[in-house]
Enzyme design. Sequence first.
Site, PDB file in Angstrom:
ATOM      1  N   HIS A   1     -33.517 -57.563 -39.945  1.00 23.04           N
ATOM      2  CA  HIS A   1     -34.644 -57.389 -40.880  1.00 23.04           C
ATOM      3  C   HIS A   1     -35.321 -58.727 -41.183  1.00 23.04           C
ATOM      4  O   HIS A   1     -35.971 -58.876 -42.214  1.00 23.04           O
ATOM      5  CB  HIS A   1     -34.184 -56.727 -42.184  1.00 23.04           C
ATOM      6  CG  HIS A   1     -33.310 -55.529 -41.978  1.00 23.04           C
ATOM      7  ND1 HIS A   1     -33.814 -54.277 -41.752  1.00 23.04           N
ATOM      8  CD2 HIS A   1     -31.963 -55.407 -41.938  1.00 23.04           C
ATOM      9  CE1 HIS A   1     -32.815 -53.412 -41.588  1.00 23.04           C
ATOM     10  NE2 HIS A   1     -31.677 -54.085 -41.683  1.00 23.04           N
TER      11      HIS A   1
ATOM     12  N   SER B   1     -54.277 -78.299 -32.685  1.00 26.59           N
ATOM     13  CA  SER B   1     -55.313 -77.774 -33.566  1.00 26.59           C
ATOM     14  C   SER B   1     -56.491 -78.721 -33.574  1.00 26.59           C
ATOM     15  O   SER B   1     -56.309 -79.940 -33.575  1.00 26.59           O
ATOM     16  CB  SER B   1     -54.774 -77.599 -34.988  1.00 26.59           C
ATOM     17  OG  SER B   1     -55.823 -77.356 -35.919  1.00 26.59           O
TER      18      SER B   1
END
Length: 476
Positions: free
Chosen positions: A152, A282
């Site tokens: 999870h 970036s």
Amino acid sequence: MSNTSYESVLSGRYASAEMQRIFSAQNRYETWRRLWIALAESEQELGLPITDAQLAQMREKVSDIDFARVAEIEKQTRHDVMAHIRAYGEVCPEAAGIIHLGATSCYVTDNADMILIRDAFGVVRAKLVTVIRNLAAFAEEYKAFPCLAYTHLQSAQPTTVGKRASLWLQDFTIDYGDLKTVADNLRLLGNKGATGTQASFLRLFGGDADKVLELERRIAERLGFASVFPVSGQTYTRKEDMRIQNVLAGIAQSAYKFADDMRLLQSFGELEEPFGKNQVGSSAMAYKRNPMRCERVCSLARFVMANAANAPMTASTQWLERTLDDSANRRLSLAEGFLAVDAILNVLIDVTGGIVVYPKISEKRLRSQLPYIATENILMEAVKKGGDRQKLHEKIRAYSVESEVRYKQTGEEPTLIELISADPDFRLSKAEMESILDPTAFIGLAPRQTELFLERFVRPILDENTGVAVRAELNV
């Protein structure tokens, strides 16, 4: 390449030159001509009046395709196969009268598709084996290196870096088995005629059914196929395209799972995809090291999985013996499915061949959670020393909550072990606590599972493909 008209990014940006060549116009229409040659050669052998000179001219001009002339004829006829028949006949005037003898359009279109698919599967297979080989080496190297596992996306019992890699690897070995099953059993349509009855060929051979069937066998043999579809309408069943696309979609699913996990682990700082010396992460944030290769894999994989839906929809909507609403769809979906998977595998070869591991980060993340994971073992050891199980269980629960709250509010490292060590009811020395917290005590059979999996399931694939290794071909 034109900068003033649209071009598929799969060919202009992502897919390898090898895969692009397979689905190129030149290769496709040369394949049509090779099919016409195989038909004529086999018809001659079985007694039809076709001369050696006609066959020689067809062979000589197999690559001589005037695409401008083909386009001119197709504009007039509105029929691509007829355009190519006539253009071929113009450069082979002696053979013009026997090209495509007895055949219908799908003789070249469907059989050529199957030849291209066979060749494309060969490229995919070699690249998939390379990915499997890379991951197998990685799993072997890190089979016993502990790391935090997640369920999870929450911290769970530890595993090892290599065992996690075996999960990715297992998916790809399943894909390899599916690919092998489908690719090794591809069949030609054969020479079935306009509605699949072979009536035109039966007339050509004066009602001799054995010659018609022998013609089909010889054509398949010439083109390297062991069999043809036993029955068909004008086309081979489009259900076969569904099976082919499912193999591609399966590879895409496995690639997505691997790449998505890598993206998560790179965000944690535990693993990282290769990052070029001059690579820019970036345009705004110069420090960024974005997992752009794995992100590309996920992006392309979604396309492949969505594209695969074309095949069952097309197969289910074919009317009786033939309809043409499959044609434009298949021209797009089959070629682009292979081009996209090729692009995915190019990236995967690059990434799996250079995964960067940061052991100290993995160790730090595991150590931060290990005190909580170890509480059951601590409880059992304390009870062995005479402690009250219920009382100690409640203390561990309370200490765990206190430690977790303090960590989340202050950012300090968890203090659970210090709290337990200071409590005389547990009767455990610091040395005993450290022994309990040994990460290797929590990884179970992970190293052995990885070894057995590599030995029993991966090694046979690699042995079957000894010497198969492909270098990544990345355009960007």
